[in-house]
Design an enzyme around this catalytic site. Structure first.
Site, PDB file in Angstrom:
ATOM      1  N   GLY A   1       0.634  -1.371   0.136  1.00  0.00           N
ATOM      2  CA  GLY A   1       0.036   0.537   0.216  1.00  0.00           C
ATOM      3  C   GLY A   1       0.801   1.525  -0.215  1.00  0.00           C
ATOM      4  O   GLY A   1       1.856   1.122   0.344  1.00  0.00           O
TER       5      GLY A   1
ATOM      6  N   GLN B   1       2.638   9.713   0.977  1.00  0.00           N
ATOM      7  CA  GLN B   1       4.429   9.263   1.169  1.00  0.00           C
ATOM      8  C   GLN B   1       5.761  10.313   0.320  1.00  0.00           C
ATOM      9  O   GLN B   1       6.803   9.601   0.174  1.00  0.00           O
ATOM     10  CB  GLN B   1       4.386   7.967   1.077  1.00  0.00           C
ATOM     11  CG  GLN B   1       3.158   7.244   2.357  1.00  0.00           C
ATOM     12  CD  GLN B   1       3.228   5.961   2.300  1.00  0.00           C
ATOM     13  OE1 GLN B   1       2.036   5.293   2.397  1.00  0.00           O
ATOM     14  NE2 GLN B   1       4.066   5.505   2.935  1.00  0.00           N
TER      15      GLN B   1
ATOM     16  N   CYS C   1       5.549  -0.145   7.242  1.00  0.00           N
ATOM     17  CA  CYS C   1       4.881   0.945   6.587  1.00  0.00           C
ATOM     18  C   CYS C   1       6.473   1.585   5.463  1.00  0.00           C
ATOM     19  O   CYS C   1       7.541   1.521   6.038  1.00  0.00           O
ATOM     20  CB  CYS C   1       4.682   2.602   7.142  1.00  0.00           C
ATOM     21  SG  CYS C   1       4.999   3.739   6.334  1.00  0.00           S
ATOM     22  N   LEU C   2       6.478   2.165   4.068  1.00  0.00           N
ATOM     23  CA  LEU C   2       7.558   2.360   3.295  1.00  0.00           C
ATOM     24  C   LEU C   2       8.161   3.360   3.862  1.00  0.00           C
ATOM     25  O   LEU C   2       8.993   3.580   3.201  1.00  0.00           O
ATOM     26  CB  LEU C   2       6.638   2.822   1.826  1.00  0.00           C
ATOM     27  CG  LEU C   2       6.754   1.073   0.941  1.00  0.00           C
ATOM     28  CD1 LEU C   2       5.997   1.131  -0.251  1.00  0.00           C
ATOM     29  CD2 LEU C   2       8.088   0.187   0.566  1.00  0.00           C
TER      30      LEU C   2
ATOM     31  N   HIS D   1      -4.364   2.192   7.684  1.00  0.00           N
ATOM     32  CA  HIS D   1      -3.063   2.110   7.309  1.00  0.00           C
ATOM     33  C   HIS D   1      -3.020   3.887   6.683  1.00  0.00           C
ATOM     34  O   HIS D   1      -2.292   4.498   7.040  1.00  0.00           O
ATOM     35  CB  HIS D   1      -2.377   1.628   7.484  1.00  0.00           C
ATOM     36  CG  HIS D   1      -0.803   1.906   7.326  1.00  0.00           C
ATOM     37  ND1 HIS D   1      -0.061   0.866   7.995  1.00  0.00           N
ATOM     38  CD2 HIS D   1      -0.053   1.988   6.471  1.00  0.00           C
ATOM     39  CE1 HIS D   1       1.495   1.617   7.689  1.00  0.00           C
ATOM     40  NE2 HIS D   1       1.227   2.145   6.866  1.00  0.00           N
ATOM     41  N   GLU D   2      -3.560   3.489   5.256  1.00  0.00           N
ATOM     42  CA  GLU D   2      -3.147   4.618   3.841  1.00  0.00           C
ATOM     43  C   GLU D   2      -4.441   6.014   4.267  1.00  0.00           C
ATOM     44  O   GLU D   2      -3.253   6.597   4.201  1.00  0.00           O
ATOM     45  CB  GLU D   2      -3.625   3.571   2.859  1.00  0.00           C
ATOM     46  CG  GLU D   2      -2.810   2.774   2.631  1.00  0.00           C
ATOM     47  CD  GLU D   2      -1.489   2.807   3.203  1.00  0.00           C
ATOM     48  OE1 GLU D   2      -0.926   3.790   2.913  1.00  0.00           O
ATOM     49  OE2 GLU D   2      -0.416   1.719   3.362  1.00  0.00           O
TER      50      GLU D   2
ATOM     51  N   HIS E   1      -2.332   8.088   6.855  1.00  0.00           N
ATOM     52  CA  HIS E   1      -1.488   8.941   5.915  1.00  0.00           C
ATOM     53  C   HIS E   1      -2.047   9.630   4.689  1.00  0.00           C
ATOM     54  O   HIS E   1      -1.098  11.315   5.489  1.00  0.00           O
ATOM     55  CB  HIS E   1      -0.428   8.512   4.976  1.00  0.00           C
ATOM     56  CG  HIS E   1       0.312   6.963   5.235  1.00  0.00           C
ATOM     57  ND1 HIS E   1       1.118   7.260   5.628  1.00  0.00           N
ATOM     58  CD2 HIS E   1       0.498   5.900   5.162  1.00  0.00           C
ATOM     59  CE1 HIS E   1       2.426   6.553   6.320  1.00  0.00           C
ATOM     60  NE2 HIS E   1       1.800   5.534   5.458  1.00  0.00           N
TER      61      HIS E   1
HETATM   62  C1  QAP Z   1       0.916  -0.964   4.703  1.00  0.00           C
HETATM   63  O1  QAP Z   1       3.136  -0.915   3.221  1.00  0.00           O
HETATM   64  C2  QAP Z   1       0.915  -2.162   5.575  1.00  0.00           C
HETATM   65  O2  QAP Z   1       9.517  -1.750   6.862  1.00  0.00           O
HETATM   66  C3  QAP Z   1       1.819  -0.973   3.515  1.00  0.00           C
HETATM   67  O3  QAP Z   1      11.550  -2.640   4.971  1.00  0.00           O
HETATM   68  C4  QAP Z   1       1.726  -2.609   5.780  1.00  0.00           C
HETATM   69  O4  QAP Z   1       3.795  -1.905   1.992  1.00  0.00           O
HETATM   70  C5  QAP Z   1      -1.032  -2.260   6.191  1.00  0.00           C
HETATM   71  C6  QAP Z   1       8.329  -2.322   2.960  1.00  0.00           C
HETATM   72  C7  QAP Z   1       0.864  -4.048   6.879  1.00  0.00           C
HETATM   73  C8  QAP Z   1      -1.203  -3.379   6.794  1.00  0.00           C
HETATM   74  C9  QAP Z   1      -0.068  -4.173   6.719  1.00  0.00           C
HETATM   75  C10 QAP Z   1       8.132  -2.141   4.692  1.00  0.00           C
HETATM   76  C11 QAP Z   1       8.642  -2.486   2.706  1.00  0.00           C
HETATM   77  C12 QAP Z   1       6.356  -2.278   2.891  1.00  0.00           C
HETATM   78  C13 QAP Z   1       9.081  -1.755   4.772  1.00  0.00           C
HETATM   79  C14 QAP Z   1       3.912  -1.580   3.261  1.00  0.00           C
HETATM   80  C15 QAP Z   1      10.311  -2.340   4.079  1.00  0.00           C
HETATM   81  C16 QAP Z   1      10.125  -2.295   2.938  1.00  0.00           C
HETATM   82  C17 QAP Z   1       5.579  -1.800   3.885  1.00  0.00           C
HETATM   83 CO    CO Z   2       2.600   3.814   5.515  1.00  0.00          CO
END
Ligand code: QAP
Ligand code: CO
Length: 168
Positions: free
Chosen positions: A46, A51, A92-93, A134-135, A138
Site C-alpha cells: 500500500g 508518502q 510502512c515504506l 493505515h493508508e 497517511h
Molecule cells: C502498509 O506497507 C501496511 O519496512 C503498507 O523495509 C503494511 O507496504 C498495512 C515495506 C502492513 C498493513 C499491514 C516495509 C517494505 C512495505 C518495510 C508496506 C520495508 C520494505 C510496507
Molecule cells: Co505507510
C-alpha cells in the site's frame, strides 16, 4: 511511468493533511500509475500520495499474493462496520525496517472514487481493512508509529535519523 521517492519518518512533510482531489483526470491517473510503479518496486502492499510528497487524497493498494489486484481509492471515506479490534503487525515504506503490532477495528466500509472517477463501495476485513485504515491515516498526516509508545517511536526516529545522516 516514473519511480517516485518516498519520504521517510520523521520527515515533517508526512504530517501534511491531504486535499480532496477536485477532478479525476489524466493528471491524477499519471500520479496513480507512478504510485503503483513505486509501490510494486519497493515492494509494498500500500502507498498513500502523502508518502511521495503529493498532498492529495489518493491511495493505491495491492494485497494480493501475485500482485495482480491493483486497487485505487480517491477521496476515500471510511466507516467502521464492526468495532471488534484486531492486531496486525504493520510496516510502512516511510518507516523502513520497523514493524509493530497495531490494533484497529476489524471490518470497515470504504466509499471512494476509482481511476475512472466513478464512486464504489467496499467492505473489507483482514489485511485489506488494515491496509486501508493505515493508508487513510497517511492522508491525515498520521503514521502507525503514532500508536506505539513514545519510547519505541523515539528509538525508531533516532535509528532512521542516523541512517539518513550517513546517506547524506
Ligand atoms: C502498509 O506497507 C501496511 O519496512 C503498507 O523495509 C503494511 O507496504 C498495512 C515495506 C502492513 C498493513 C499491514 C516495509 C517494505 C512495505 C518495510 C508496506 C520495508 C520494505 C510496507
Ligand atoms: Co505507510
Amino acid at each position: 511511468m516514473a519511480l517516485l521517492s518516498i519520504l521517510e519518518f520523521p520527515d515533517p512533510r508526512l504530517r501534511t493533511v491531504a486535499k480532496t482531489v477536485p477532478v479525476v483526470d489524466d493528471r491524477v491517473r499519471k500520479i496513480i500509475d507512478d504510485m503503483f510503479e513505486t509501490m510494486y518496486a519497493a515492494p509494498g502492499v500500500g502507498l498513500a500520495a502523502t508518502q511521495v510528497n503529493i498532498h492529495e487524497q489518493i491511495i493505491v493498494i495491492d494485497t494480493s499474493e501475485d500482485k495482480t489486484e491493483p486497487l485505487v481509492f480517491i477521496n476515500p471515506q471510511v466507516e467502521v462496520i464492526d468495532e471488534t479490534l484486531s492486531d496486525y503487525e504493520e510496516g510502512c515504506l516511510s518507516v523502513p525496517g520497523f514493524y509493530e503490532e497495531i490494533t484497529r477495528p476489524c471490518h470497515v466500509r470504504v466509499t471512494a472514487l476509482n481511476r475512472a472517477g466513478e464512486q464504489f463501495v467496499m467492505e473489507p476485513k483482514g489485511l485489506l481493512a488494515v491496509c486501508i485504515q493505515h493508508e487513510l491515516d497517511h492522508l491525515k498526516g498520521k503514521l502507525f508509529v503514532d500508536y506505539i509508545s513514545n519510547m519505541k517511536r523515539d528509538r525508531i526516529r533516532k535509528k532512521l535519523e542516523k541512517q539518513h545522516r550517513s546517506r547524506a
